[in-house]
Design an enzyme around this catalytic site. Structure first.
Site, PDB file in Angstrom:
ATOM      1  N   HIS A 188       0.810   5.310   1.096  1.00 15.57           N
ATOM      2  CA  HIS A 188       0.151   6.359   1.885  1.00 15.57           C
ATOM      3  C   HIS A 188       0.180   7.671   1.104  1.00 15.57           C
ATOM      4  CE1 HIS A 188       0.318   4.237   5.885  1.00 15.57           C
ATOM      5  NE2 HIS A 188       1.319   3.608   5.292  1.00 15.57           N
TER       6      HIS A 188
ATOM      7  N   HIS B 192       0.844  -1.202   0.000  1.00 13.28           N
ATOM      8  CA  HIS B 192       0.000   0.000   0.000  1.00 13.28           C
ATOM      9  C   HIS B 192       0.871   1.239   0.000  1.00 13.28           C
ATOM     10  CE1 HIS B 192       0.673  -1.166   4.201  1.00 13.28           C
ATOM     11  NE2 HIS B 192       0.682   0.127   4.480  1.00 13.28           N
TER      12      HIS B 192
HETATM   13  P1  AMP Z   1       1.621   0.564   7.350  1.00  9.05           P
HETATM   14  O1  AMP Z   1       2.004   0.757   8.783  1.00  9.05           O
HETATM   15  O2  AMP Z   1       2.428   1.285   6.359  1.00  9.05           O
HETATM   16  O3  AMP Z   1       1.489  -0.921   7.090  1.00  9.05           O
HETATM   17  O4  AMP Z   1       0.193   1.227   7.215  1.00  9.05           O
HETATM   18  C1  AMP Z   1      -0.996   0.601   7.485  1.00  9.05           C
HETATM   19  C2  AMP Z   1      -2.008   1.706   7.542  1.00  9.05           C
HETATM   20  O5  AMP Z   1      -3.275   1.113   7.460  1.00  9.05           O
HETATM   21  C3  AMP Z   1      -1.979   2.527   8.826  1.00  9.05           C
HETATM   22  O6  AMP Z   1      -1.799   3.889   8.501  1.00  9.05           O
HETATM   23  C4  AMP Z   1      -3.316   2.252   9.474  1.00  9.05           C
HETATM   24  O7  AMP Z   1      -3.840   3.397  10.096  1.00  9.05           O
HETATM   25  C5  AMP Z   1      -4.153   1.817   8.292  1.00  9.05           C
HETATM   26  N1  AMP Z   1      -5.232   0.898   8.575  1.00  9.05           N
HETATM   27  C6  AMP Z   1      -5.218  -0.184   9.373  1.00  9.05           C
HETATM   28  N2  AMP Z   1      -6.399  -0.810   9.338  1.00  9.05           N
HETATM   29  C7  AMP Z   1      -7.189  -0.113   8.473  1.00  9.05           C
HETATM   30  C8  AMP Z   1      -8.522  -0.247   8.007  1.00  9.05           C
HETATM   31  N3  AMP Z   1      -9.310  -1.240   8.419  1.00  9.05           N
HETATM   32  N4  AMP Z   1      -9.016   0.666   7.132  1.00  9.05           N
HETATM   33  C9  AMP Z   1      -8.222   1.685   6.722  1.00  9.05           C
HETATM   34  N5  AMP Z   1      -6.949   1.867   7.128  1.00  9.05           N
HETATM   35  C10 AMP Z   1      -6.438   0.990   7.987  1.00  9.05           C
END
Ligand code: AMP
Length: 140
Positions: free
Chosen positions: A104, A102
């Site tokens: 950001h 993903h």
């Molecule tokens: P990373 O730490 O780069 O793996 O980012 C994961 C991101 O996903 C974090 O910024 C979380 O806030 C976000 N996240 C986790 N669960 C969900 C969800 N169910 N819907 C949307 N965002 C999420």
């Protein structure tokens, strides 16, 4: 690391858990981050499974980046931001917490520091209000 098909973004892709969806096409999905580091923080994921950038099929990068650009432009306009931070983490040592590739997209305003990564859950009404603004900017 092997890909876990039950990670949270895989479940979002299968419609098993909800998300505040912003955009979807054949190859990608964009939705609001539930713990935003700034107003309008959203995520773009490829539909193809990989834990991160390092094990991804390079064929997914062009559609992924095209959606990142589309969302970055819309989120910047919608949030009246001065800039946009684009981040992508690989491995827990790098700060990754969800193991489906993903990107950001974080709209930034001059002088406003980023909130912590995976900090506080945002109220769903506020997330929806910002999503409405981004969806509106996407459609112009
Ligand atoms: P990373 O730490 O780069 O793996 O980012 C994961 C991101 O996903 C974090 O910024 C979380 O806030 C976000 N996240 C986790 N669960 C969900 C969800 N169910 N819907 C949307 N965002 C999420």
């Amino acid at each position: 690391m092997t890909y876990d098909p039950n990670n949270i973004f895989a479940k979002i892709l299968r419609g098993e858990i909800p998300c505040e969806k912003l955009y979807e096409d054949e190859h990608t999905l964009a939705f609001m981050d539930i713990m935003p580091q700034a107003e309008g923080h959203c995520l773009v994921i490829p539909k193809q499974a990989s834990t991160g950038l390092l094990d991804a099929d390079p064929a997914c990068f062009a559609p992924l980046l095209a959606t990142v650009q589309k969302l970055a432009r819309a989120a910047k306009i919608a949030m009246k931001a001065d800039g946009v931070t684009i981040m992508q983490f690989n491995g827990s040592a790098a700060g990754q917490t969800v193991f489906h590739l993903h990107v950001h997209i974080i709209p930034r305003k001059d002088g406003v520091p980023l909130k912590g990564h995976t900090g506080q859950m945002e109220q769903s009404a506020l997330l929806k209000a910002r999503a409405d603004q981004i969806r509106a900017a996407l459609s112009v």
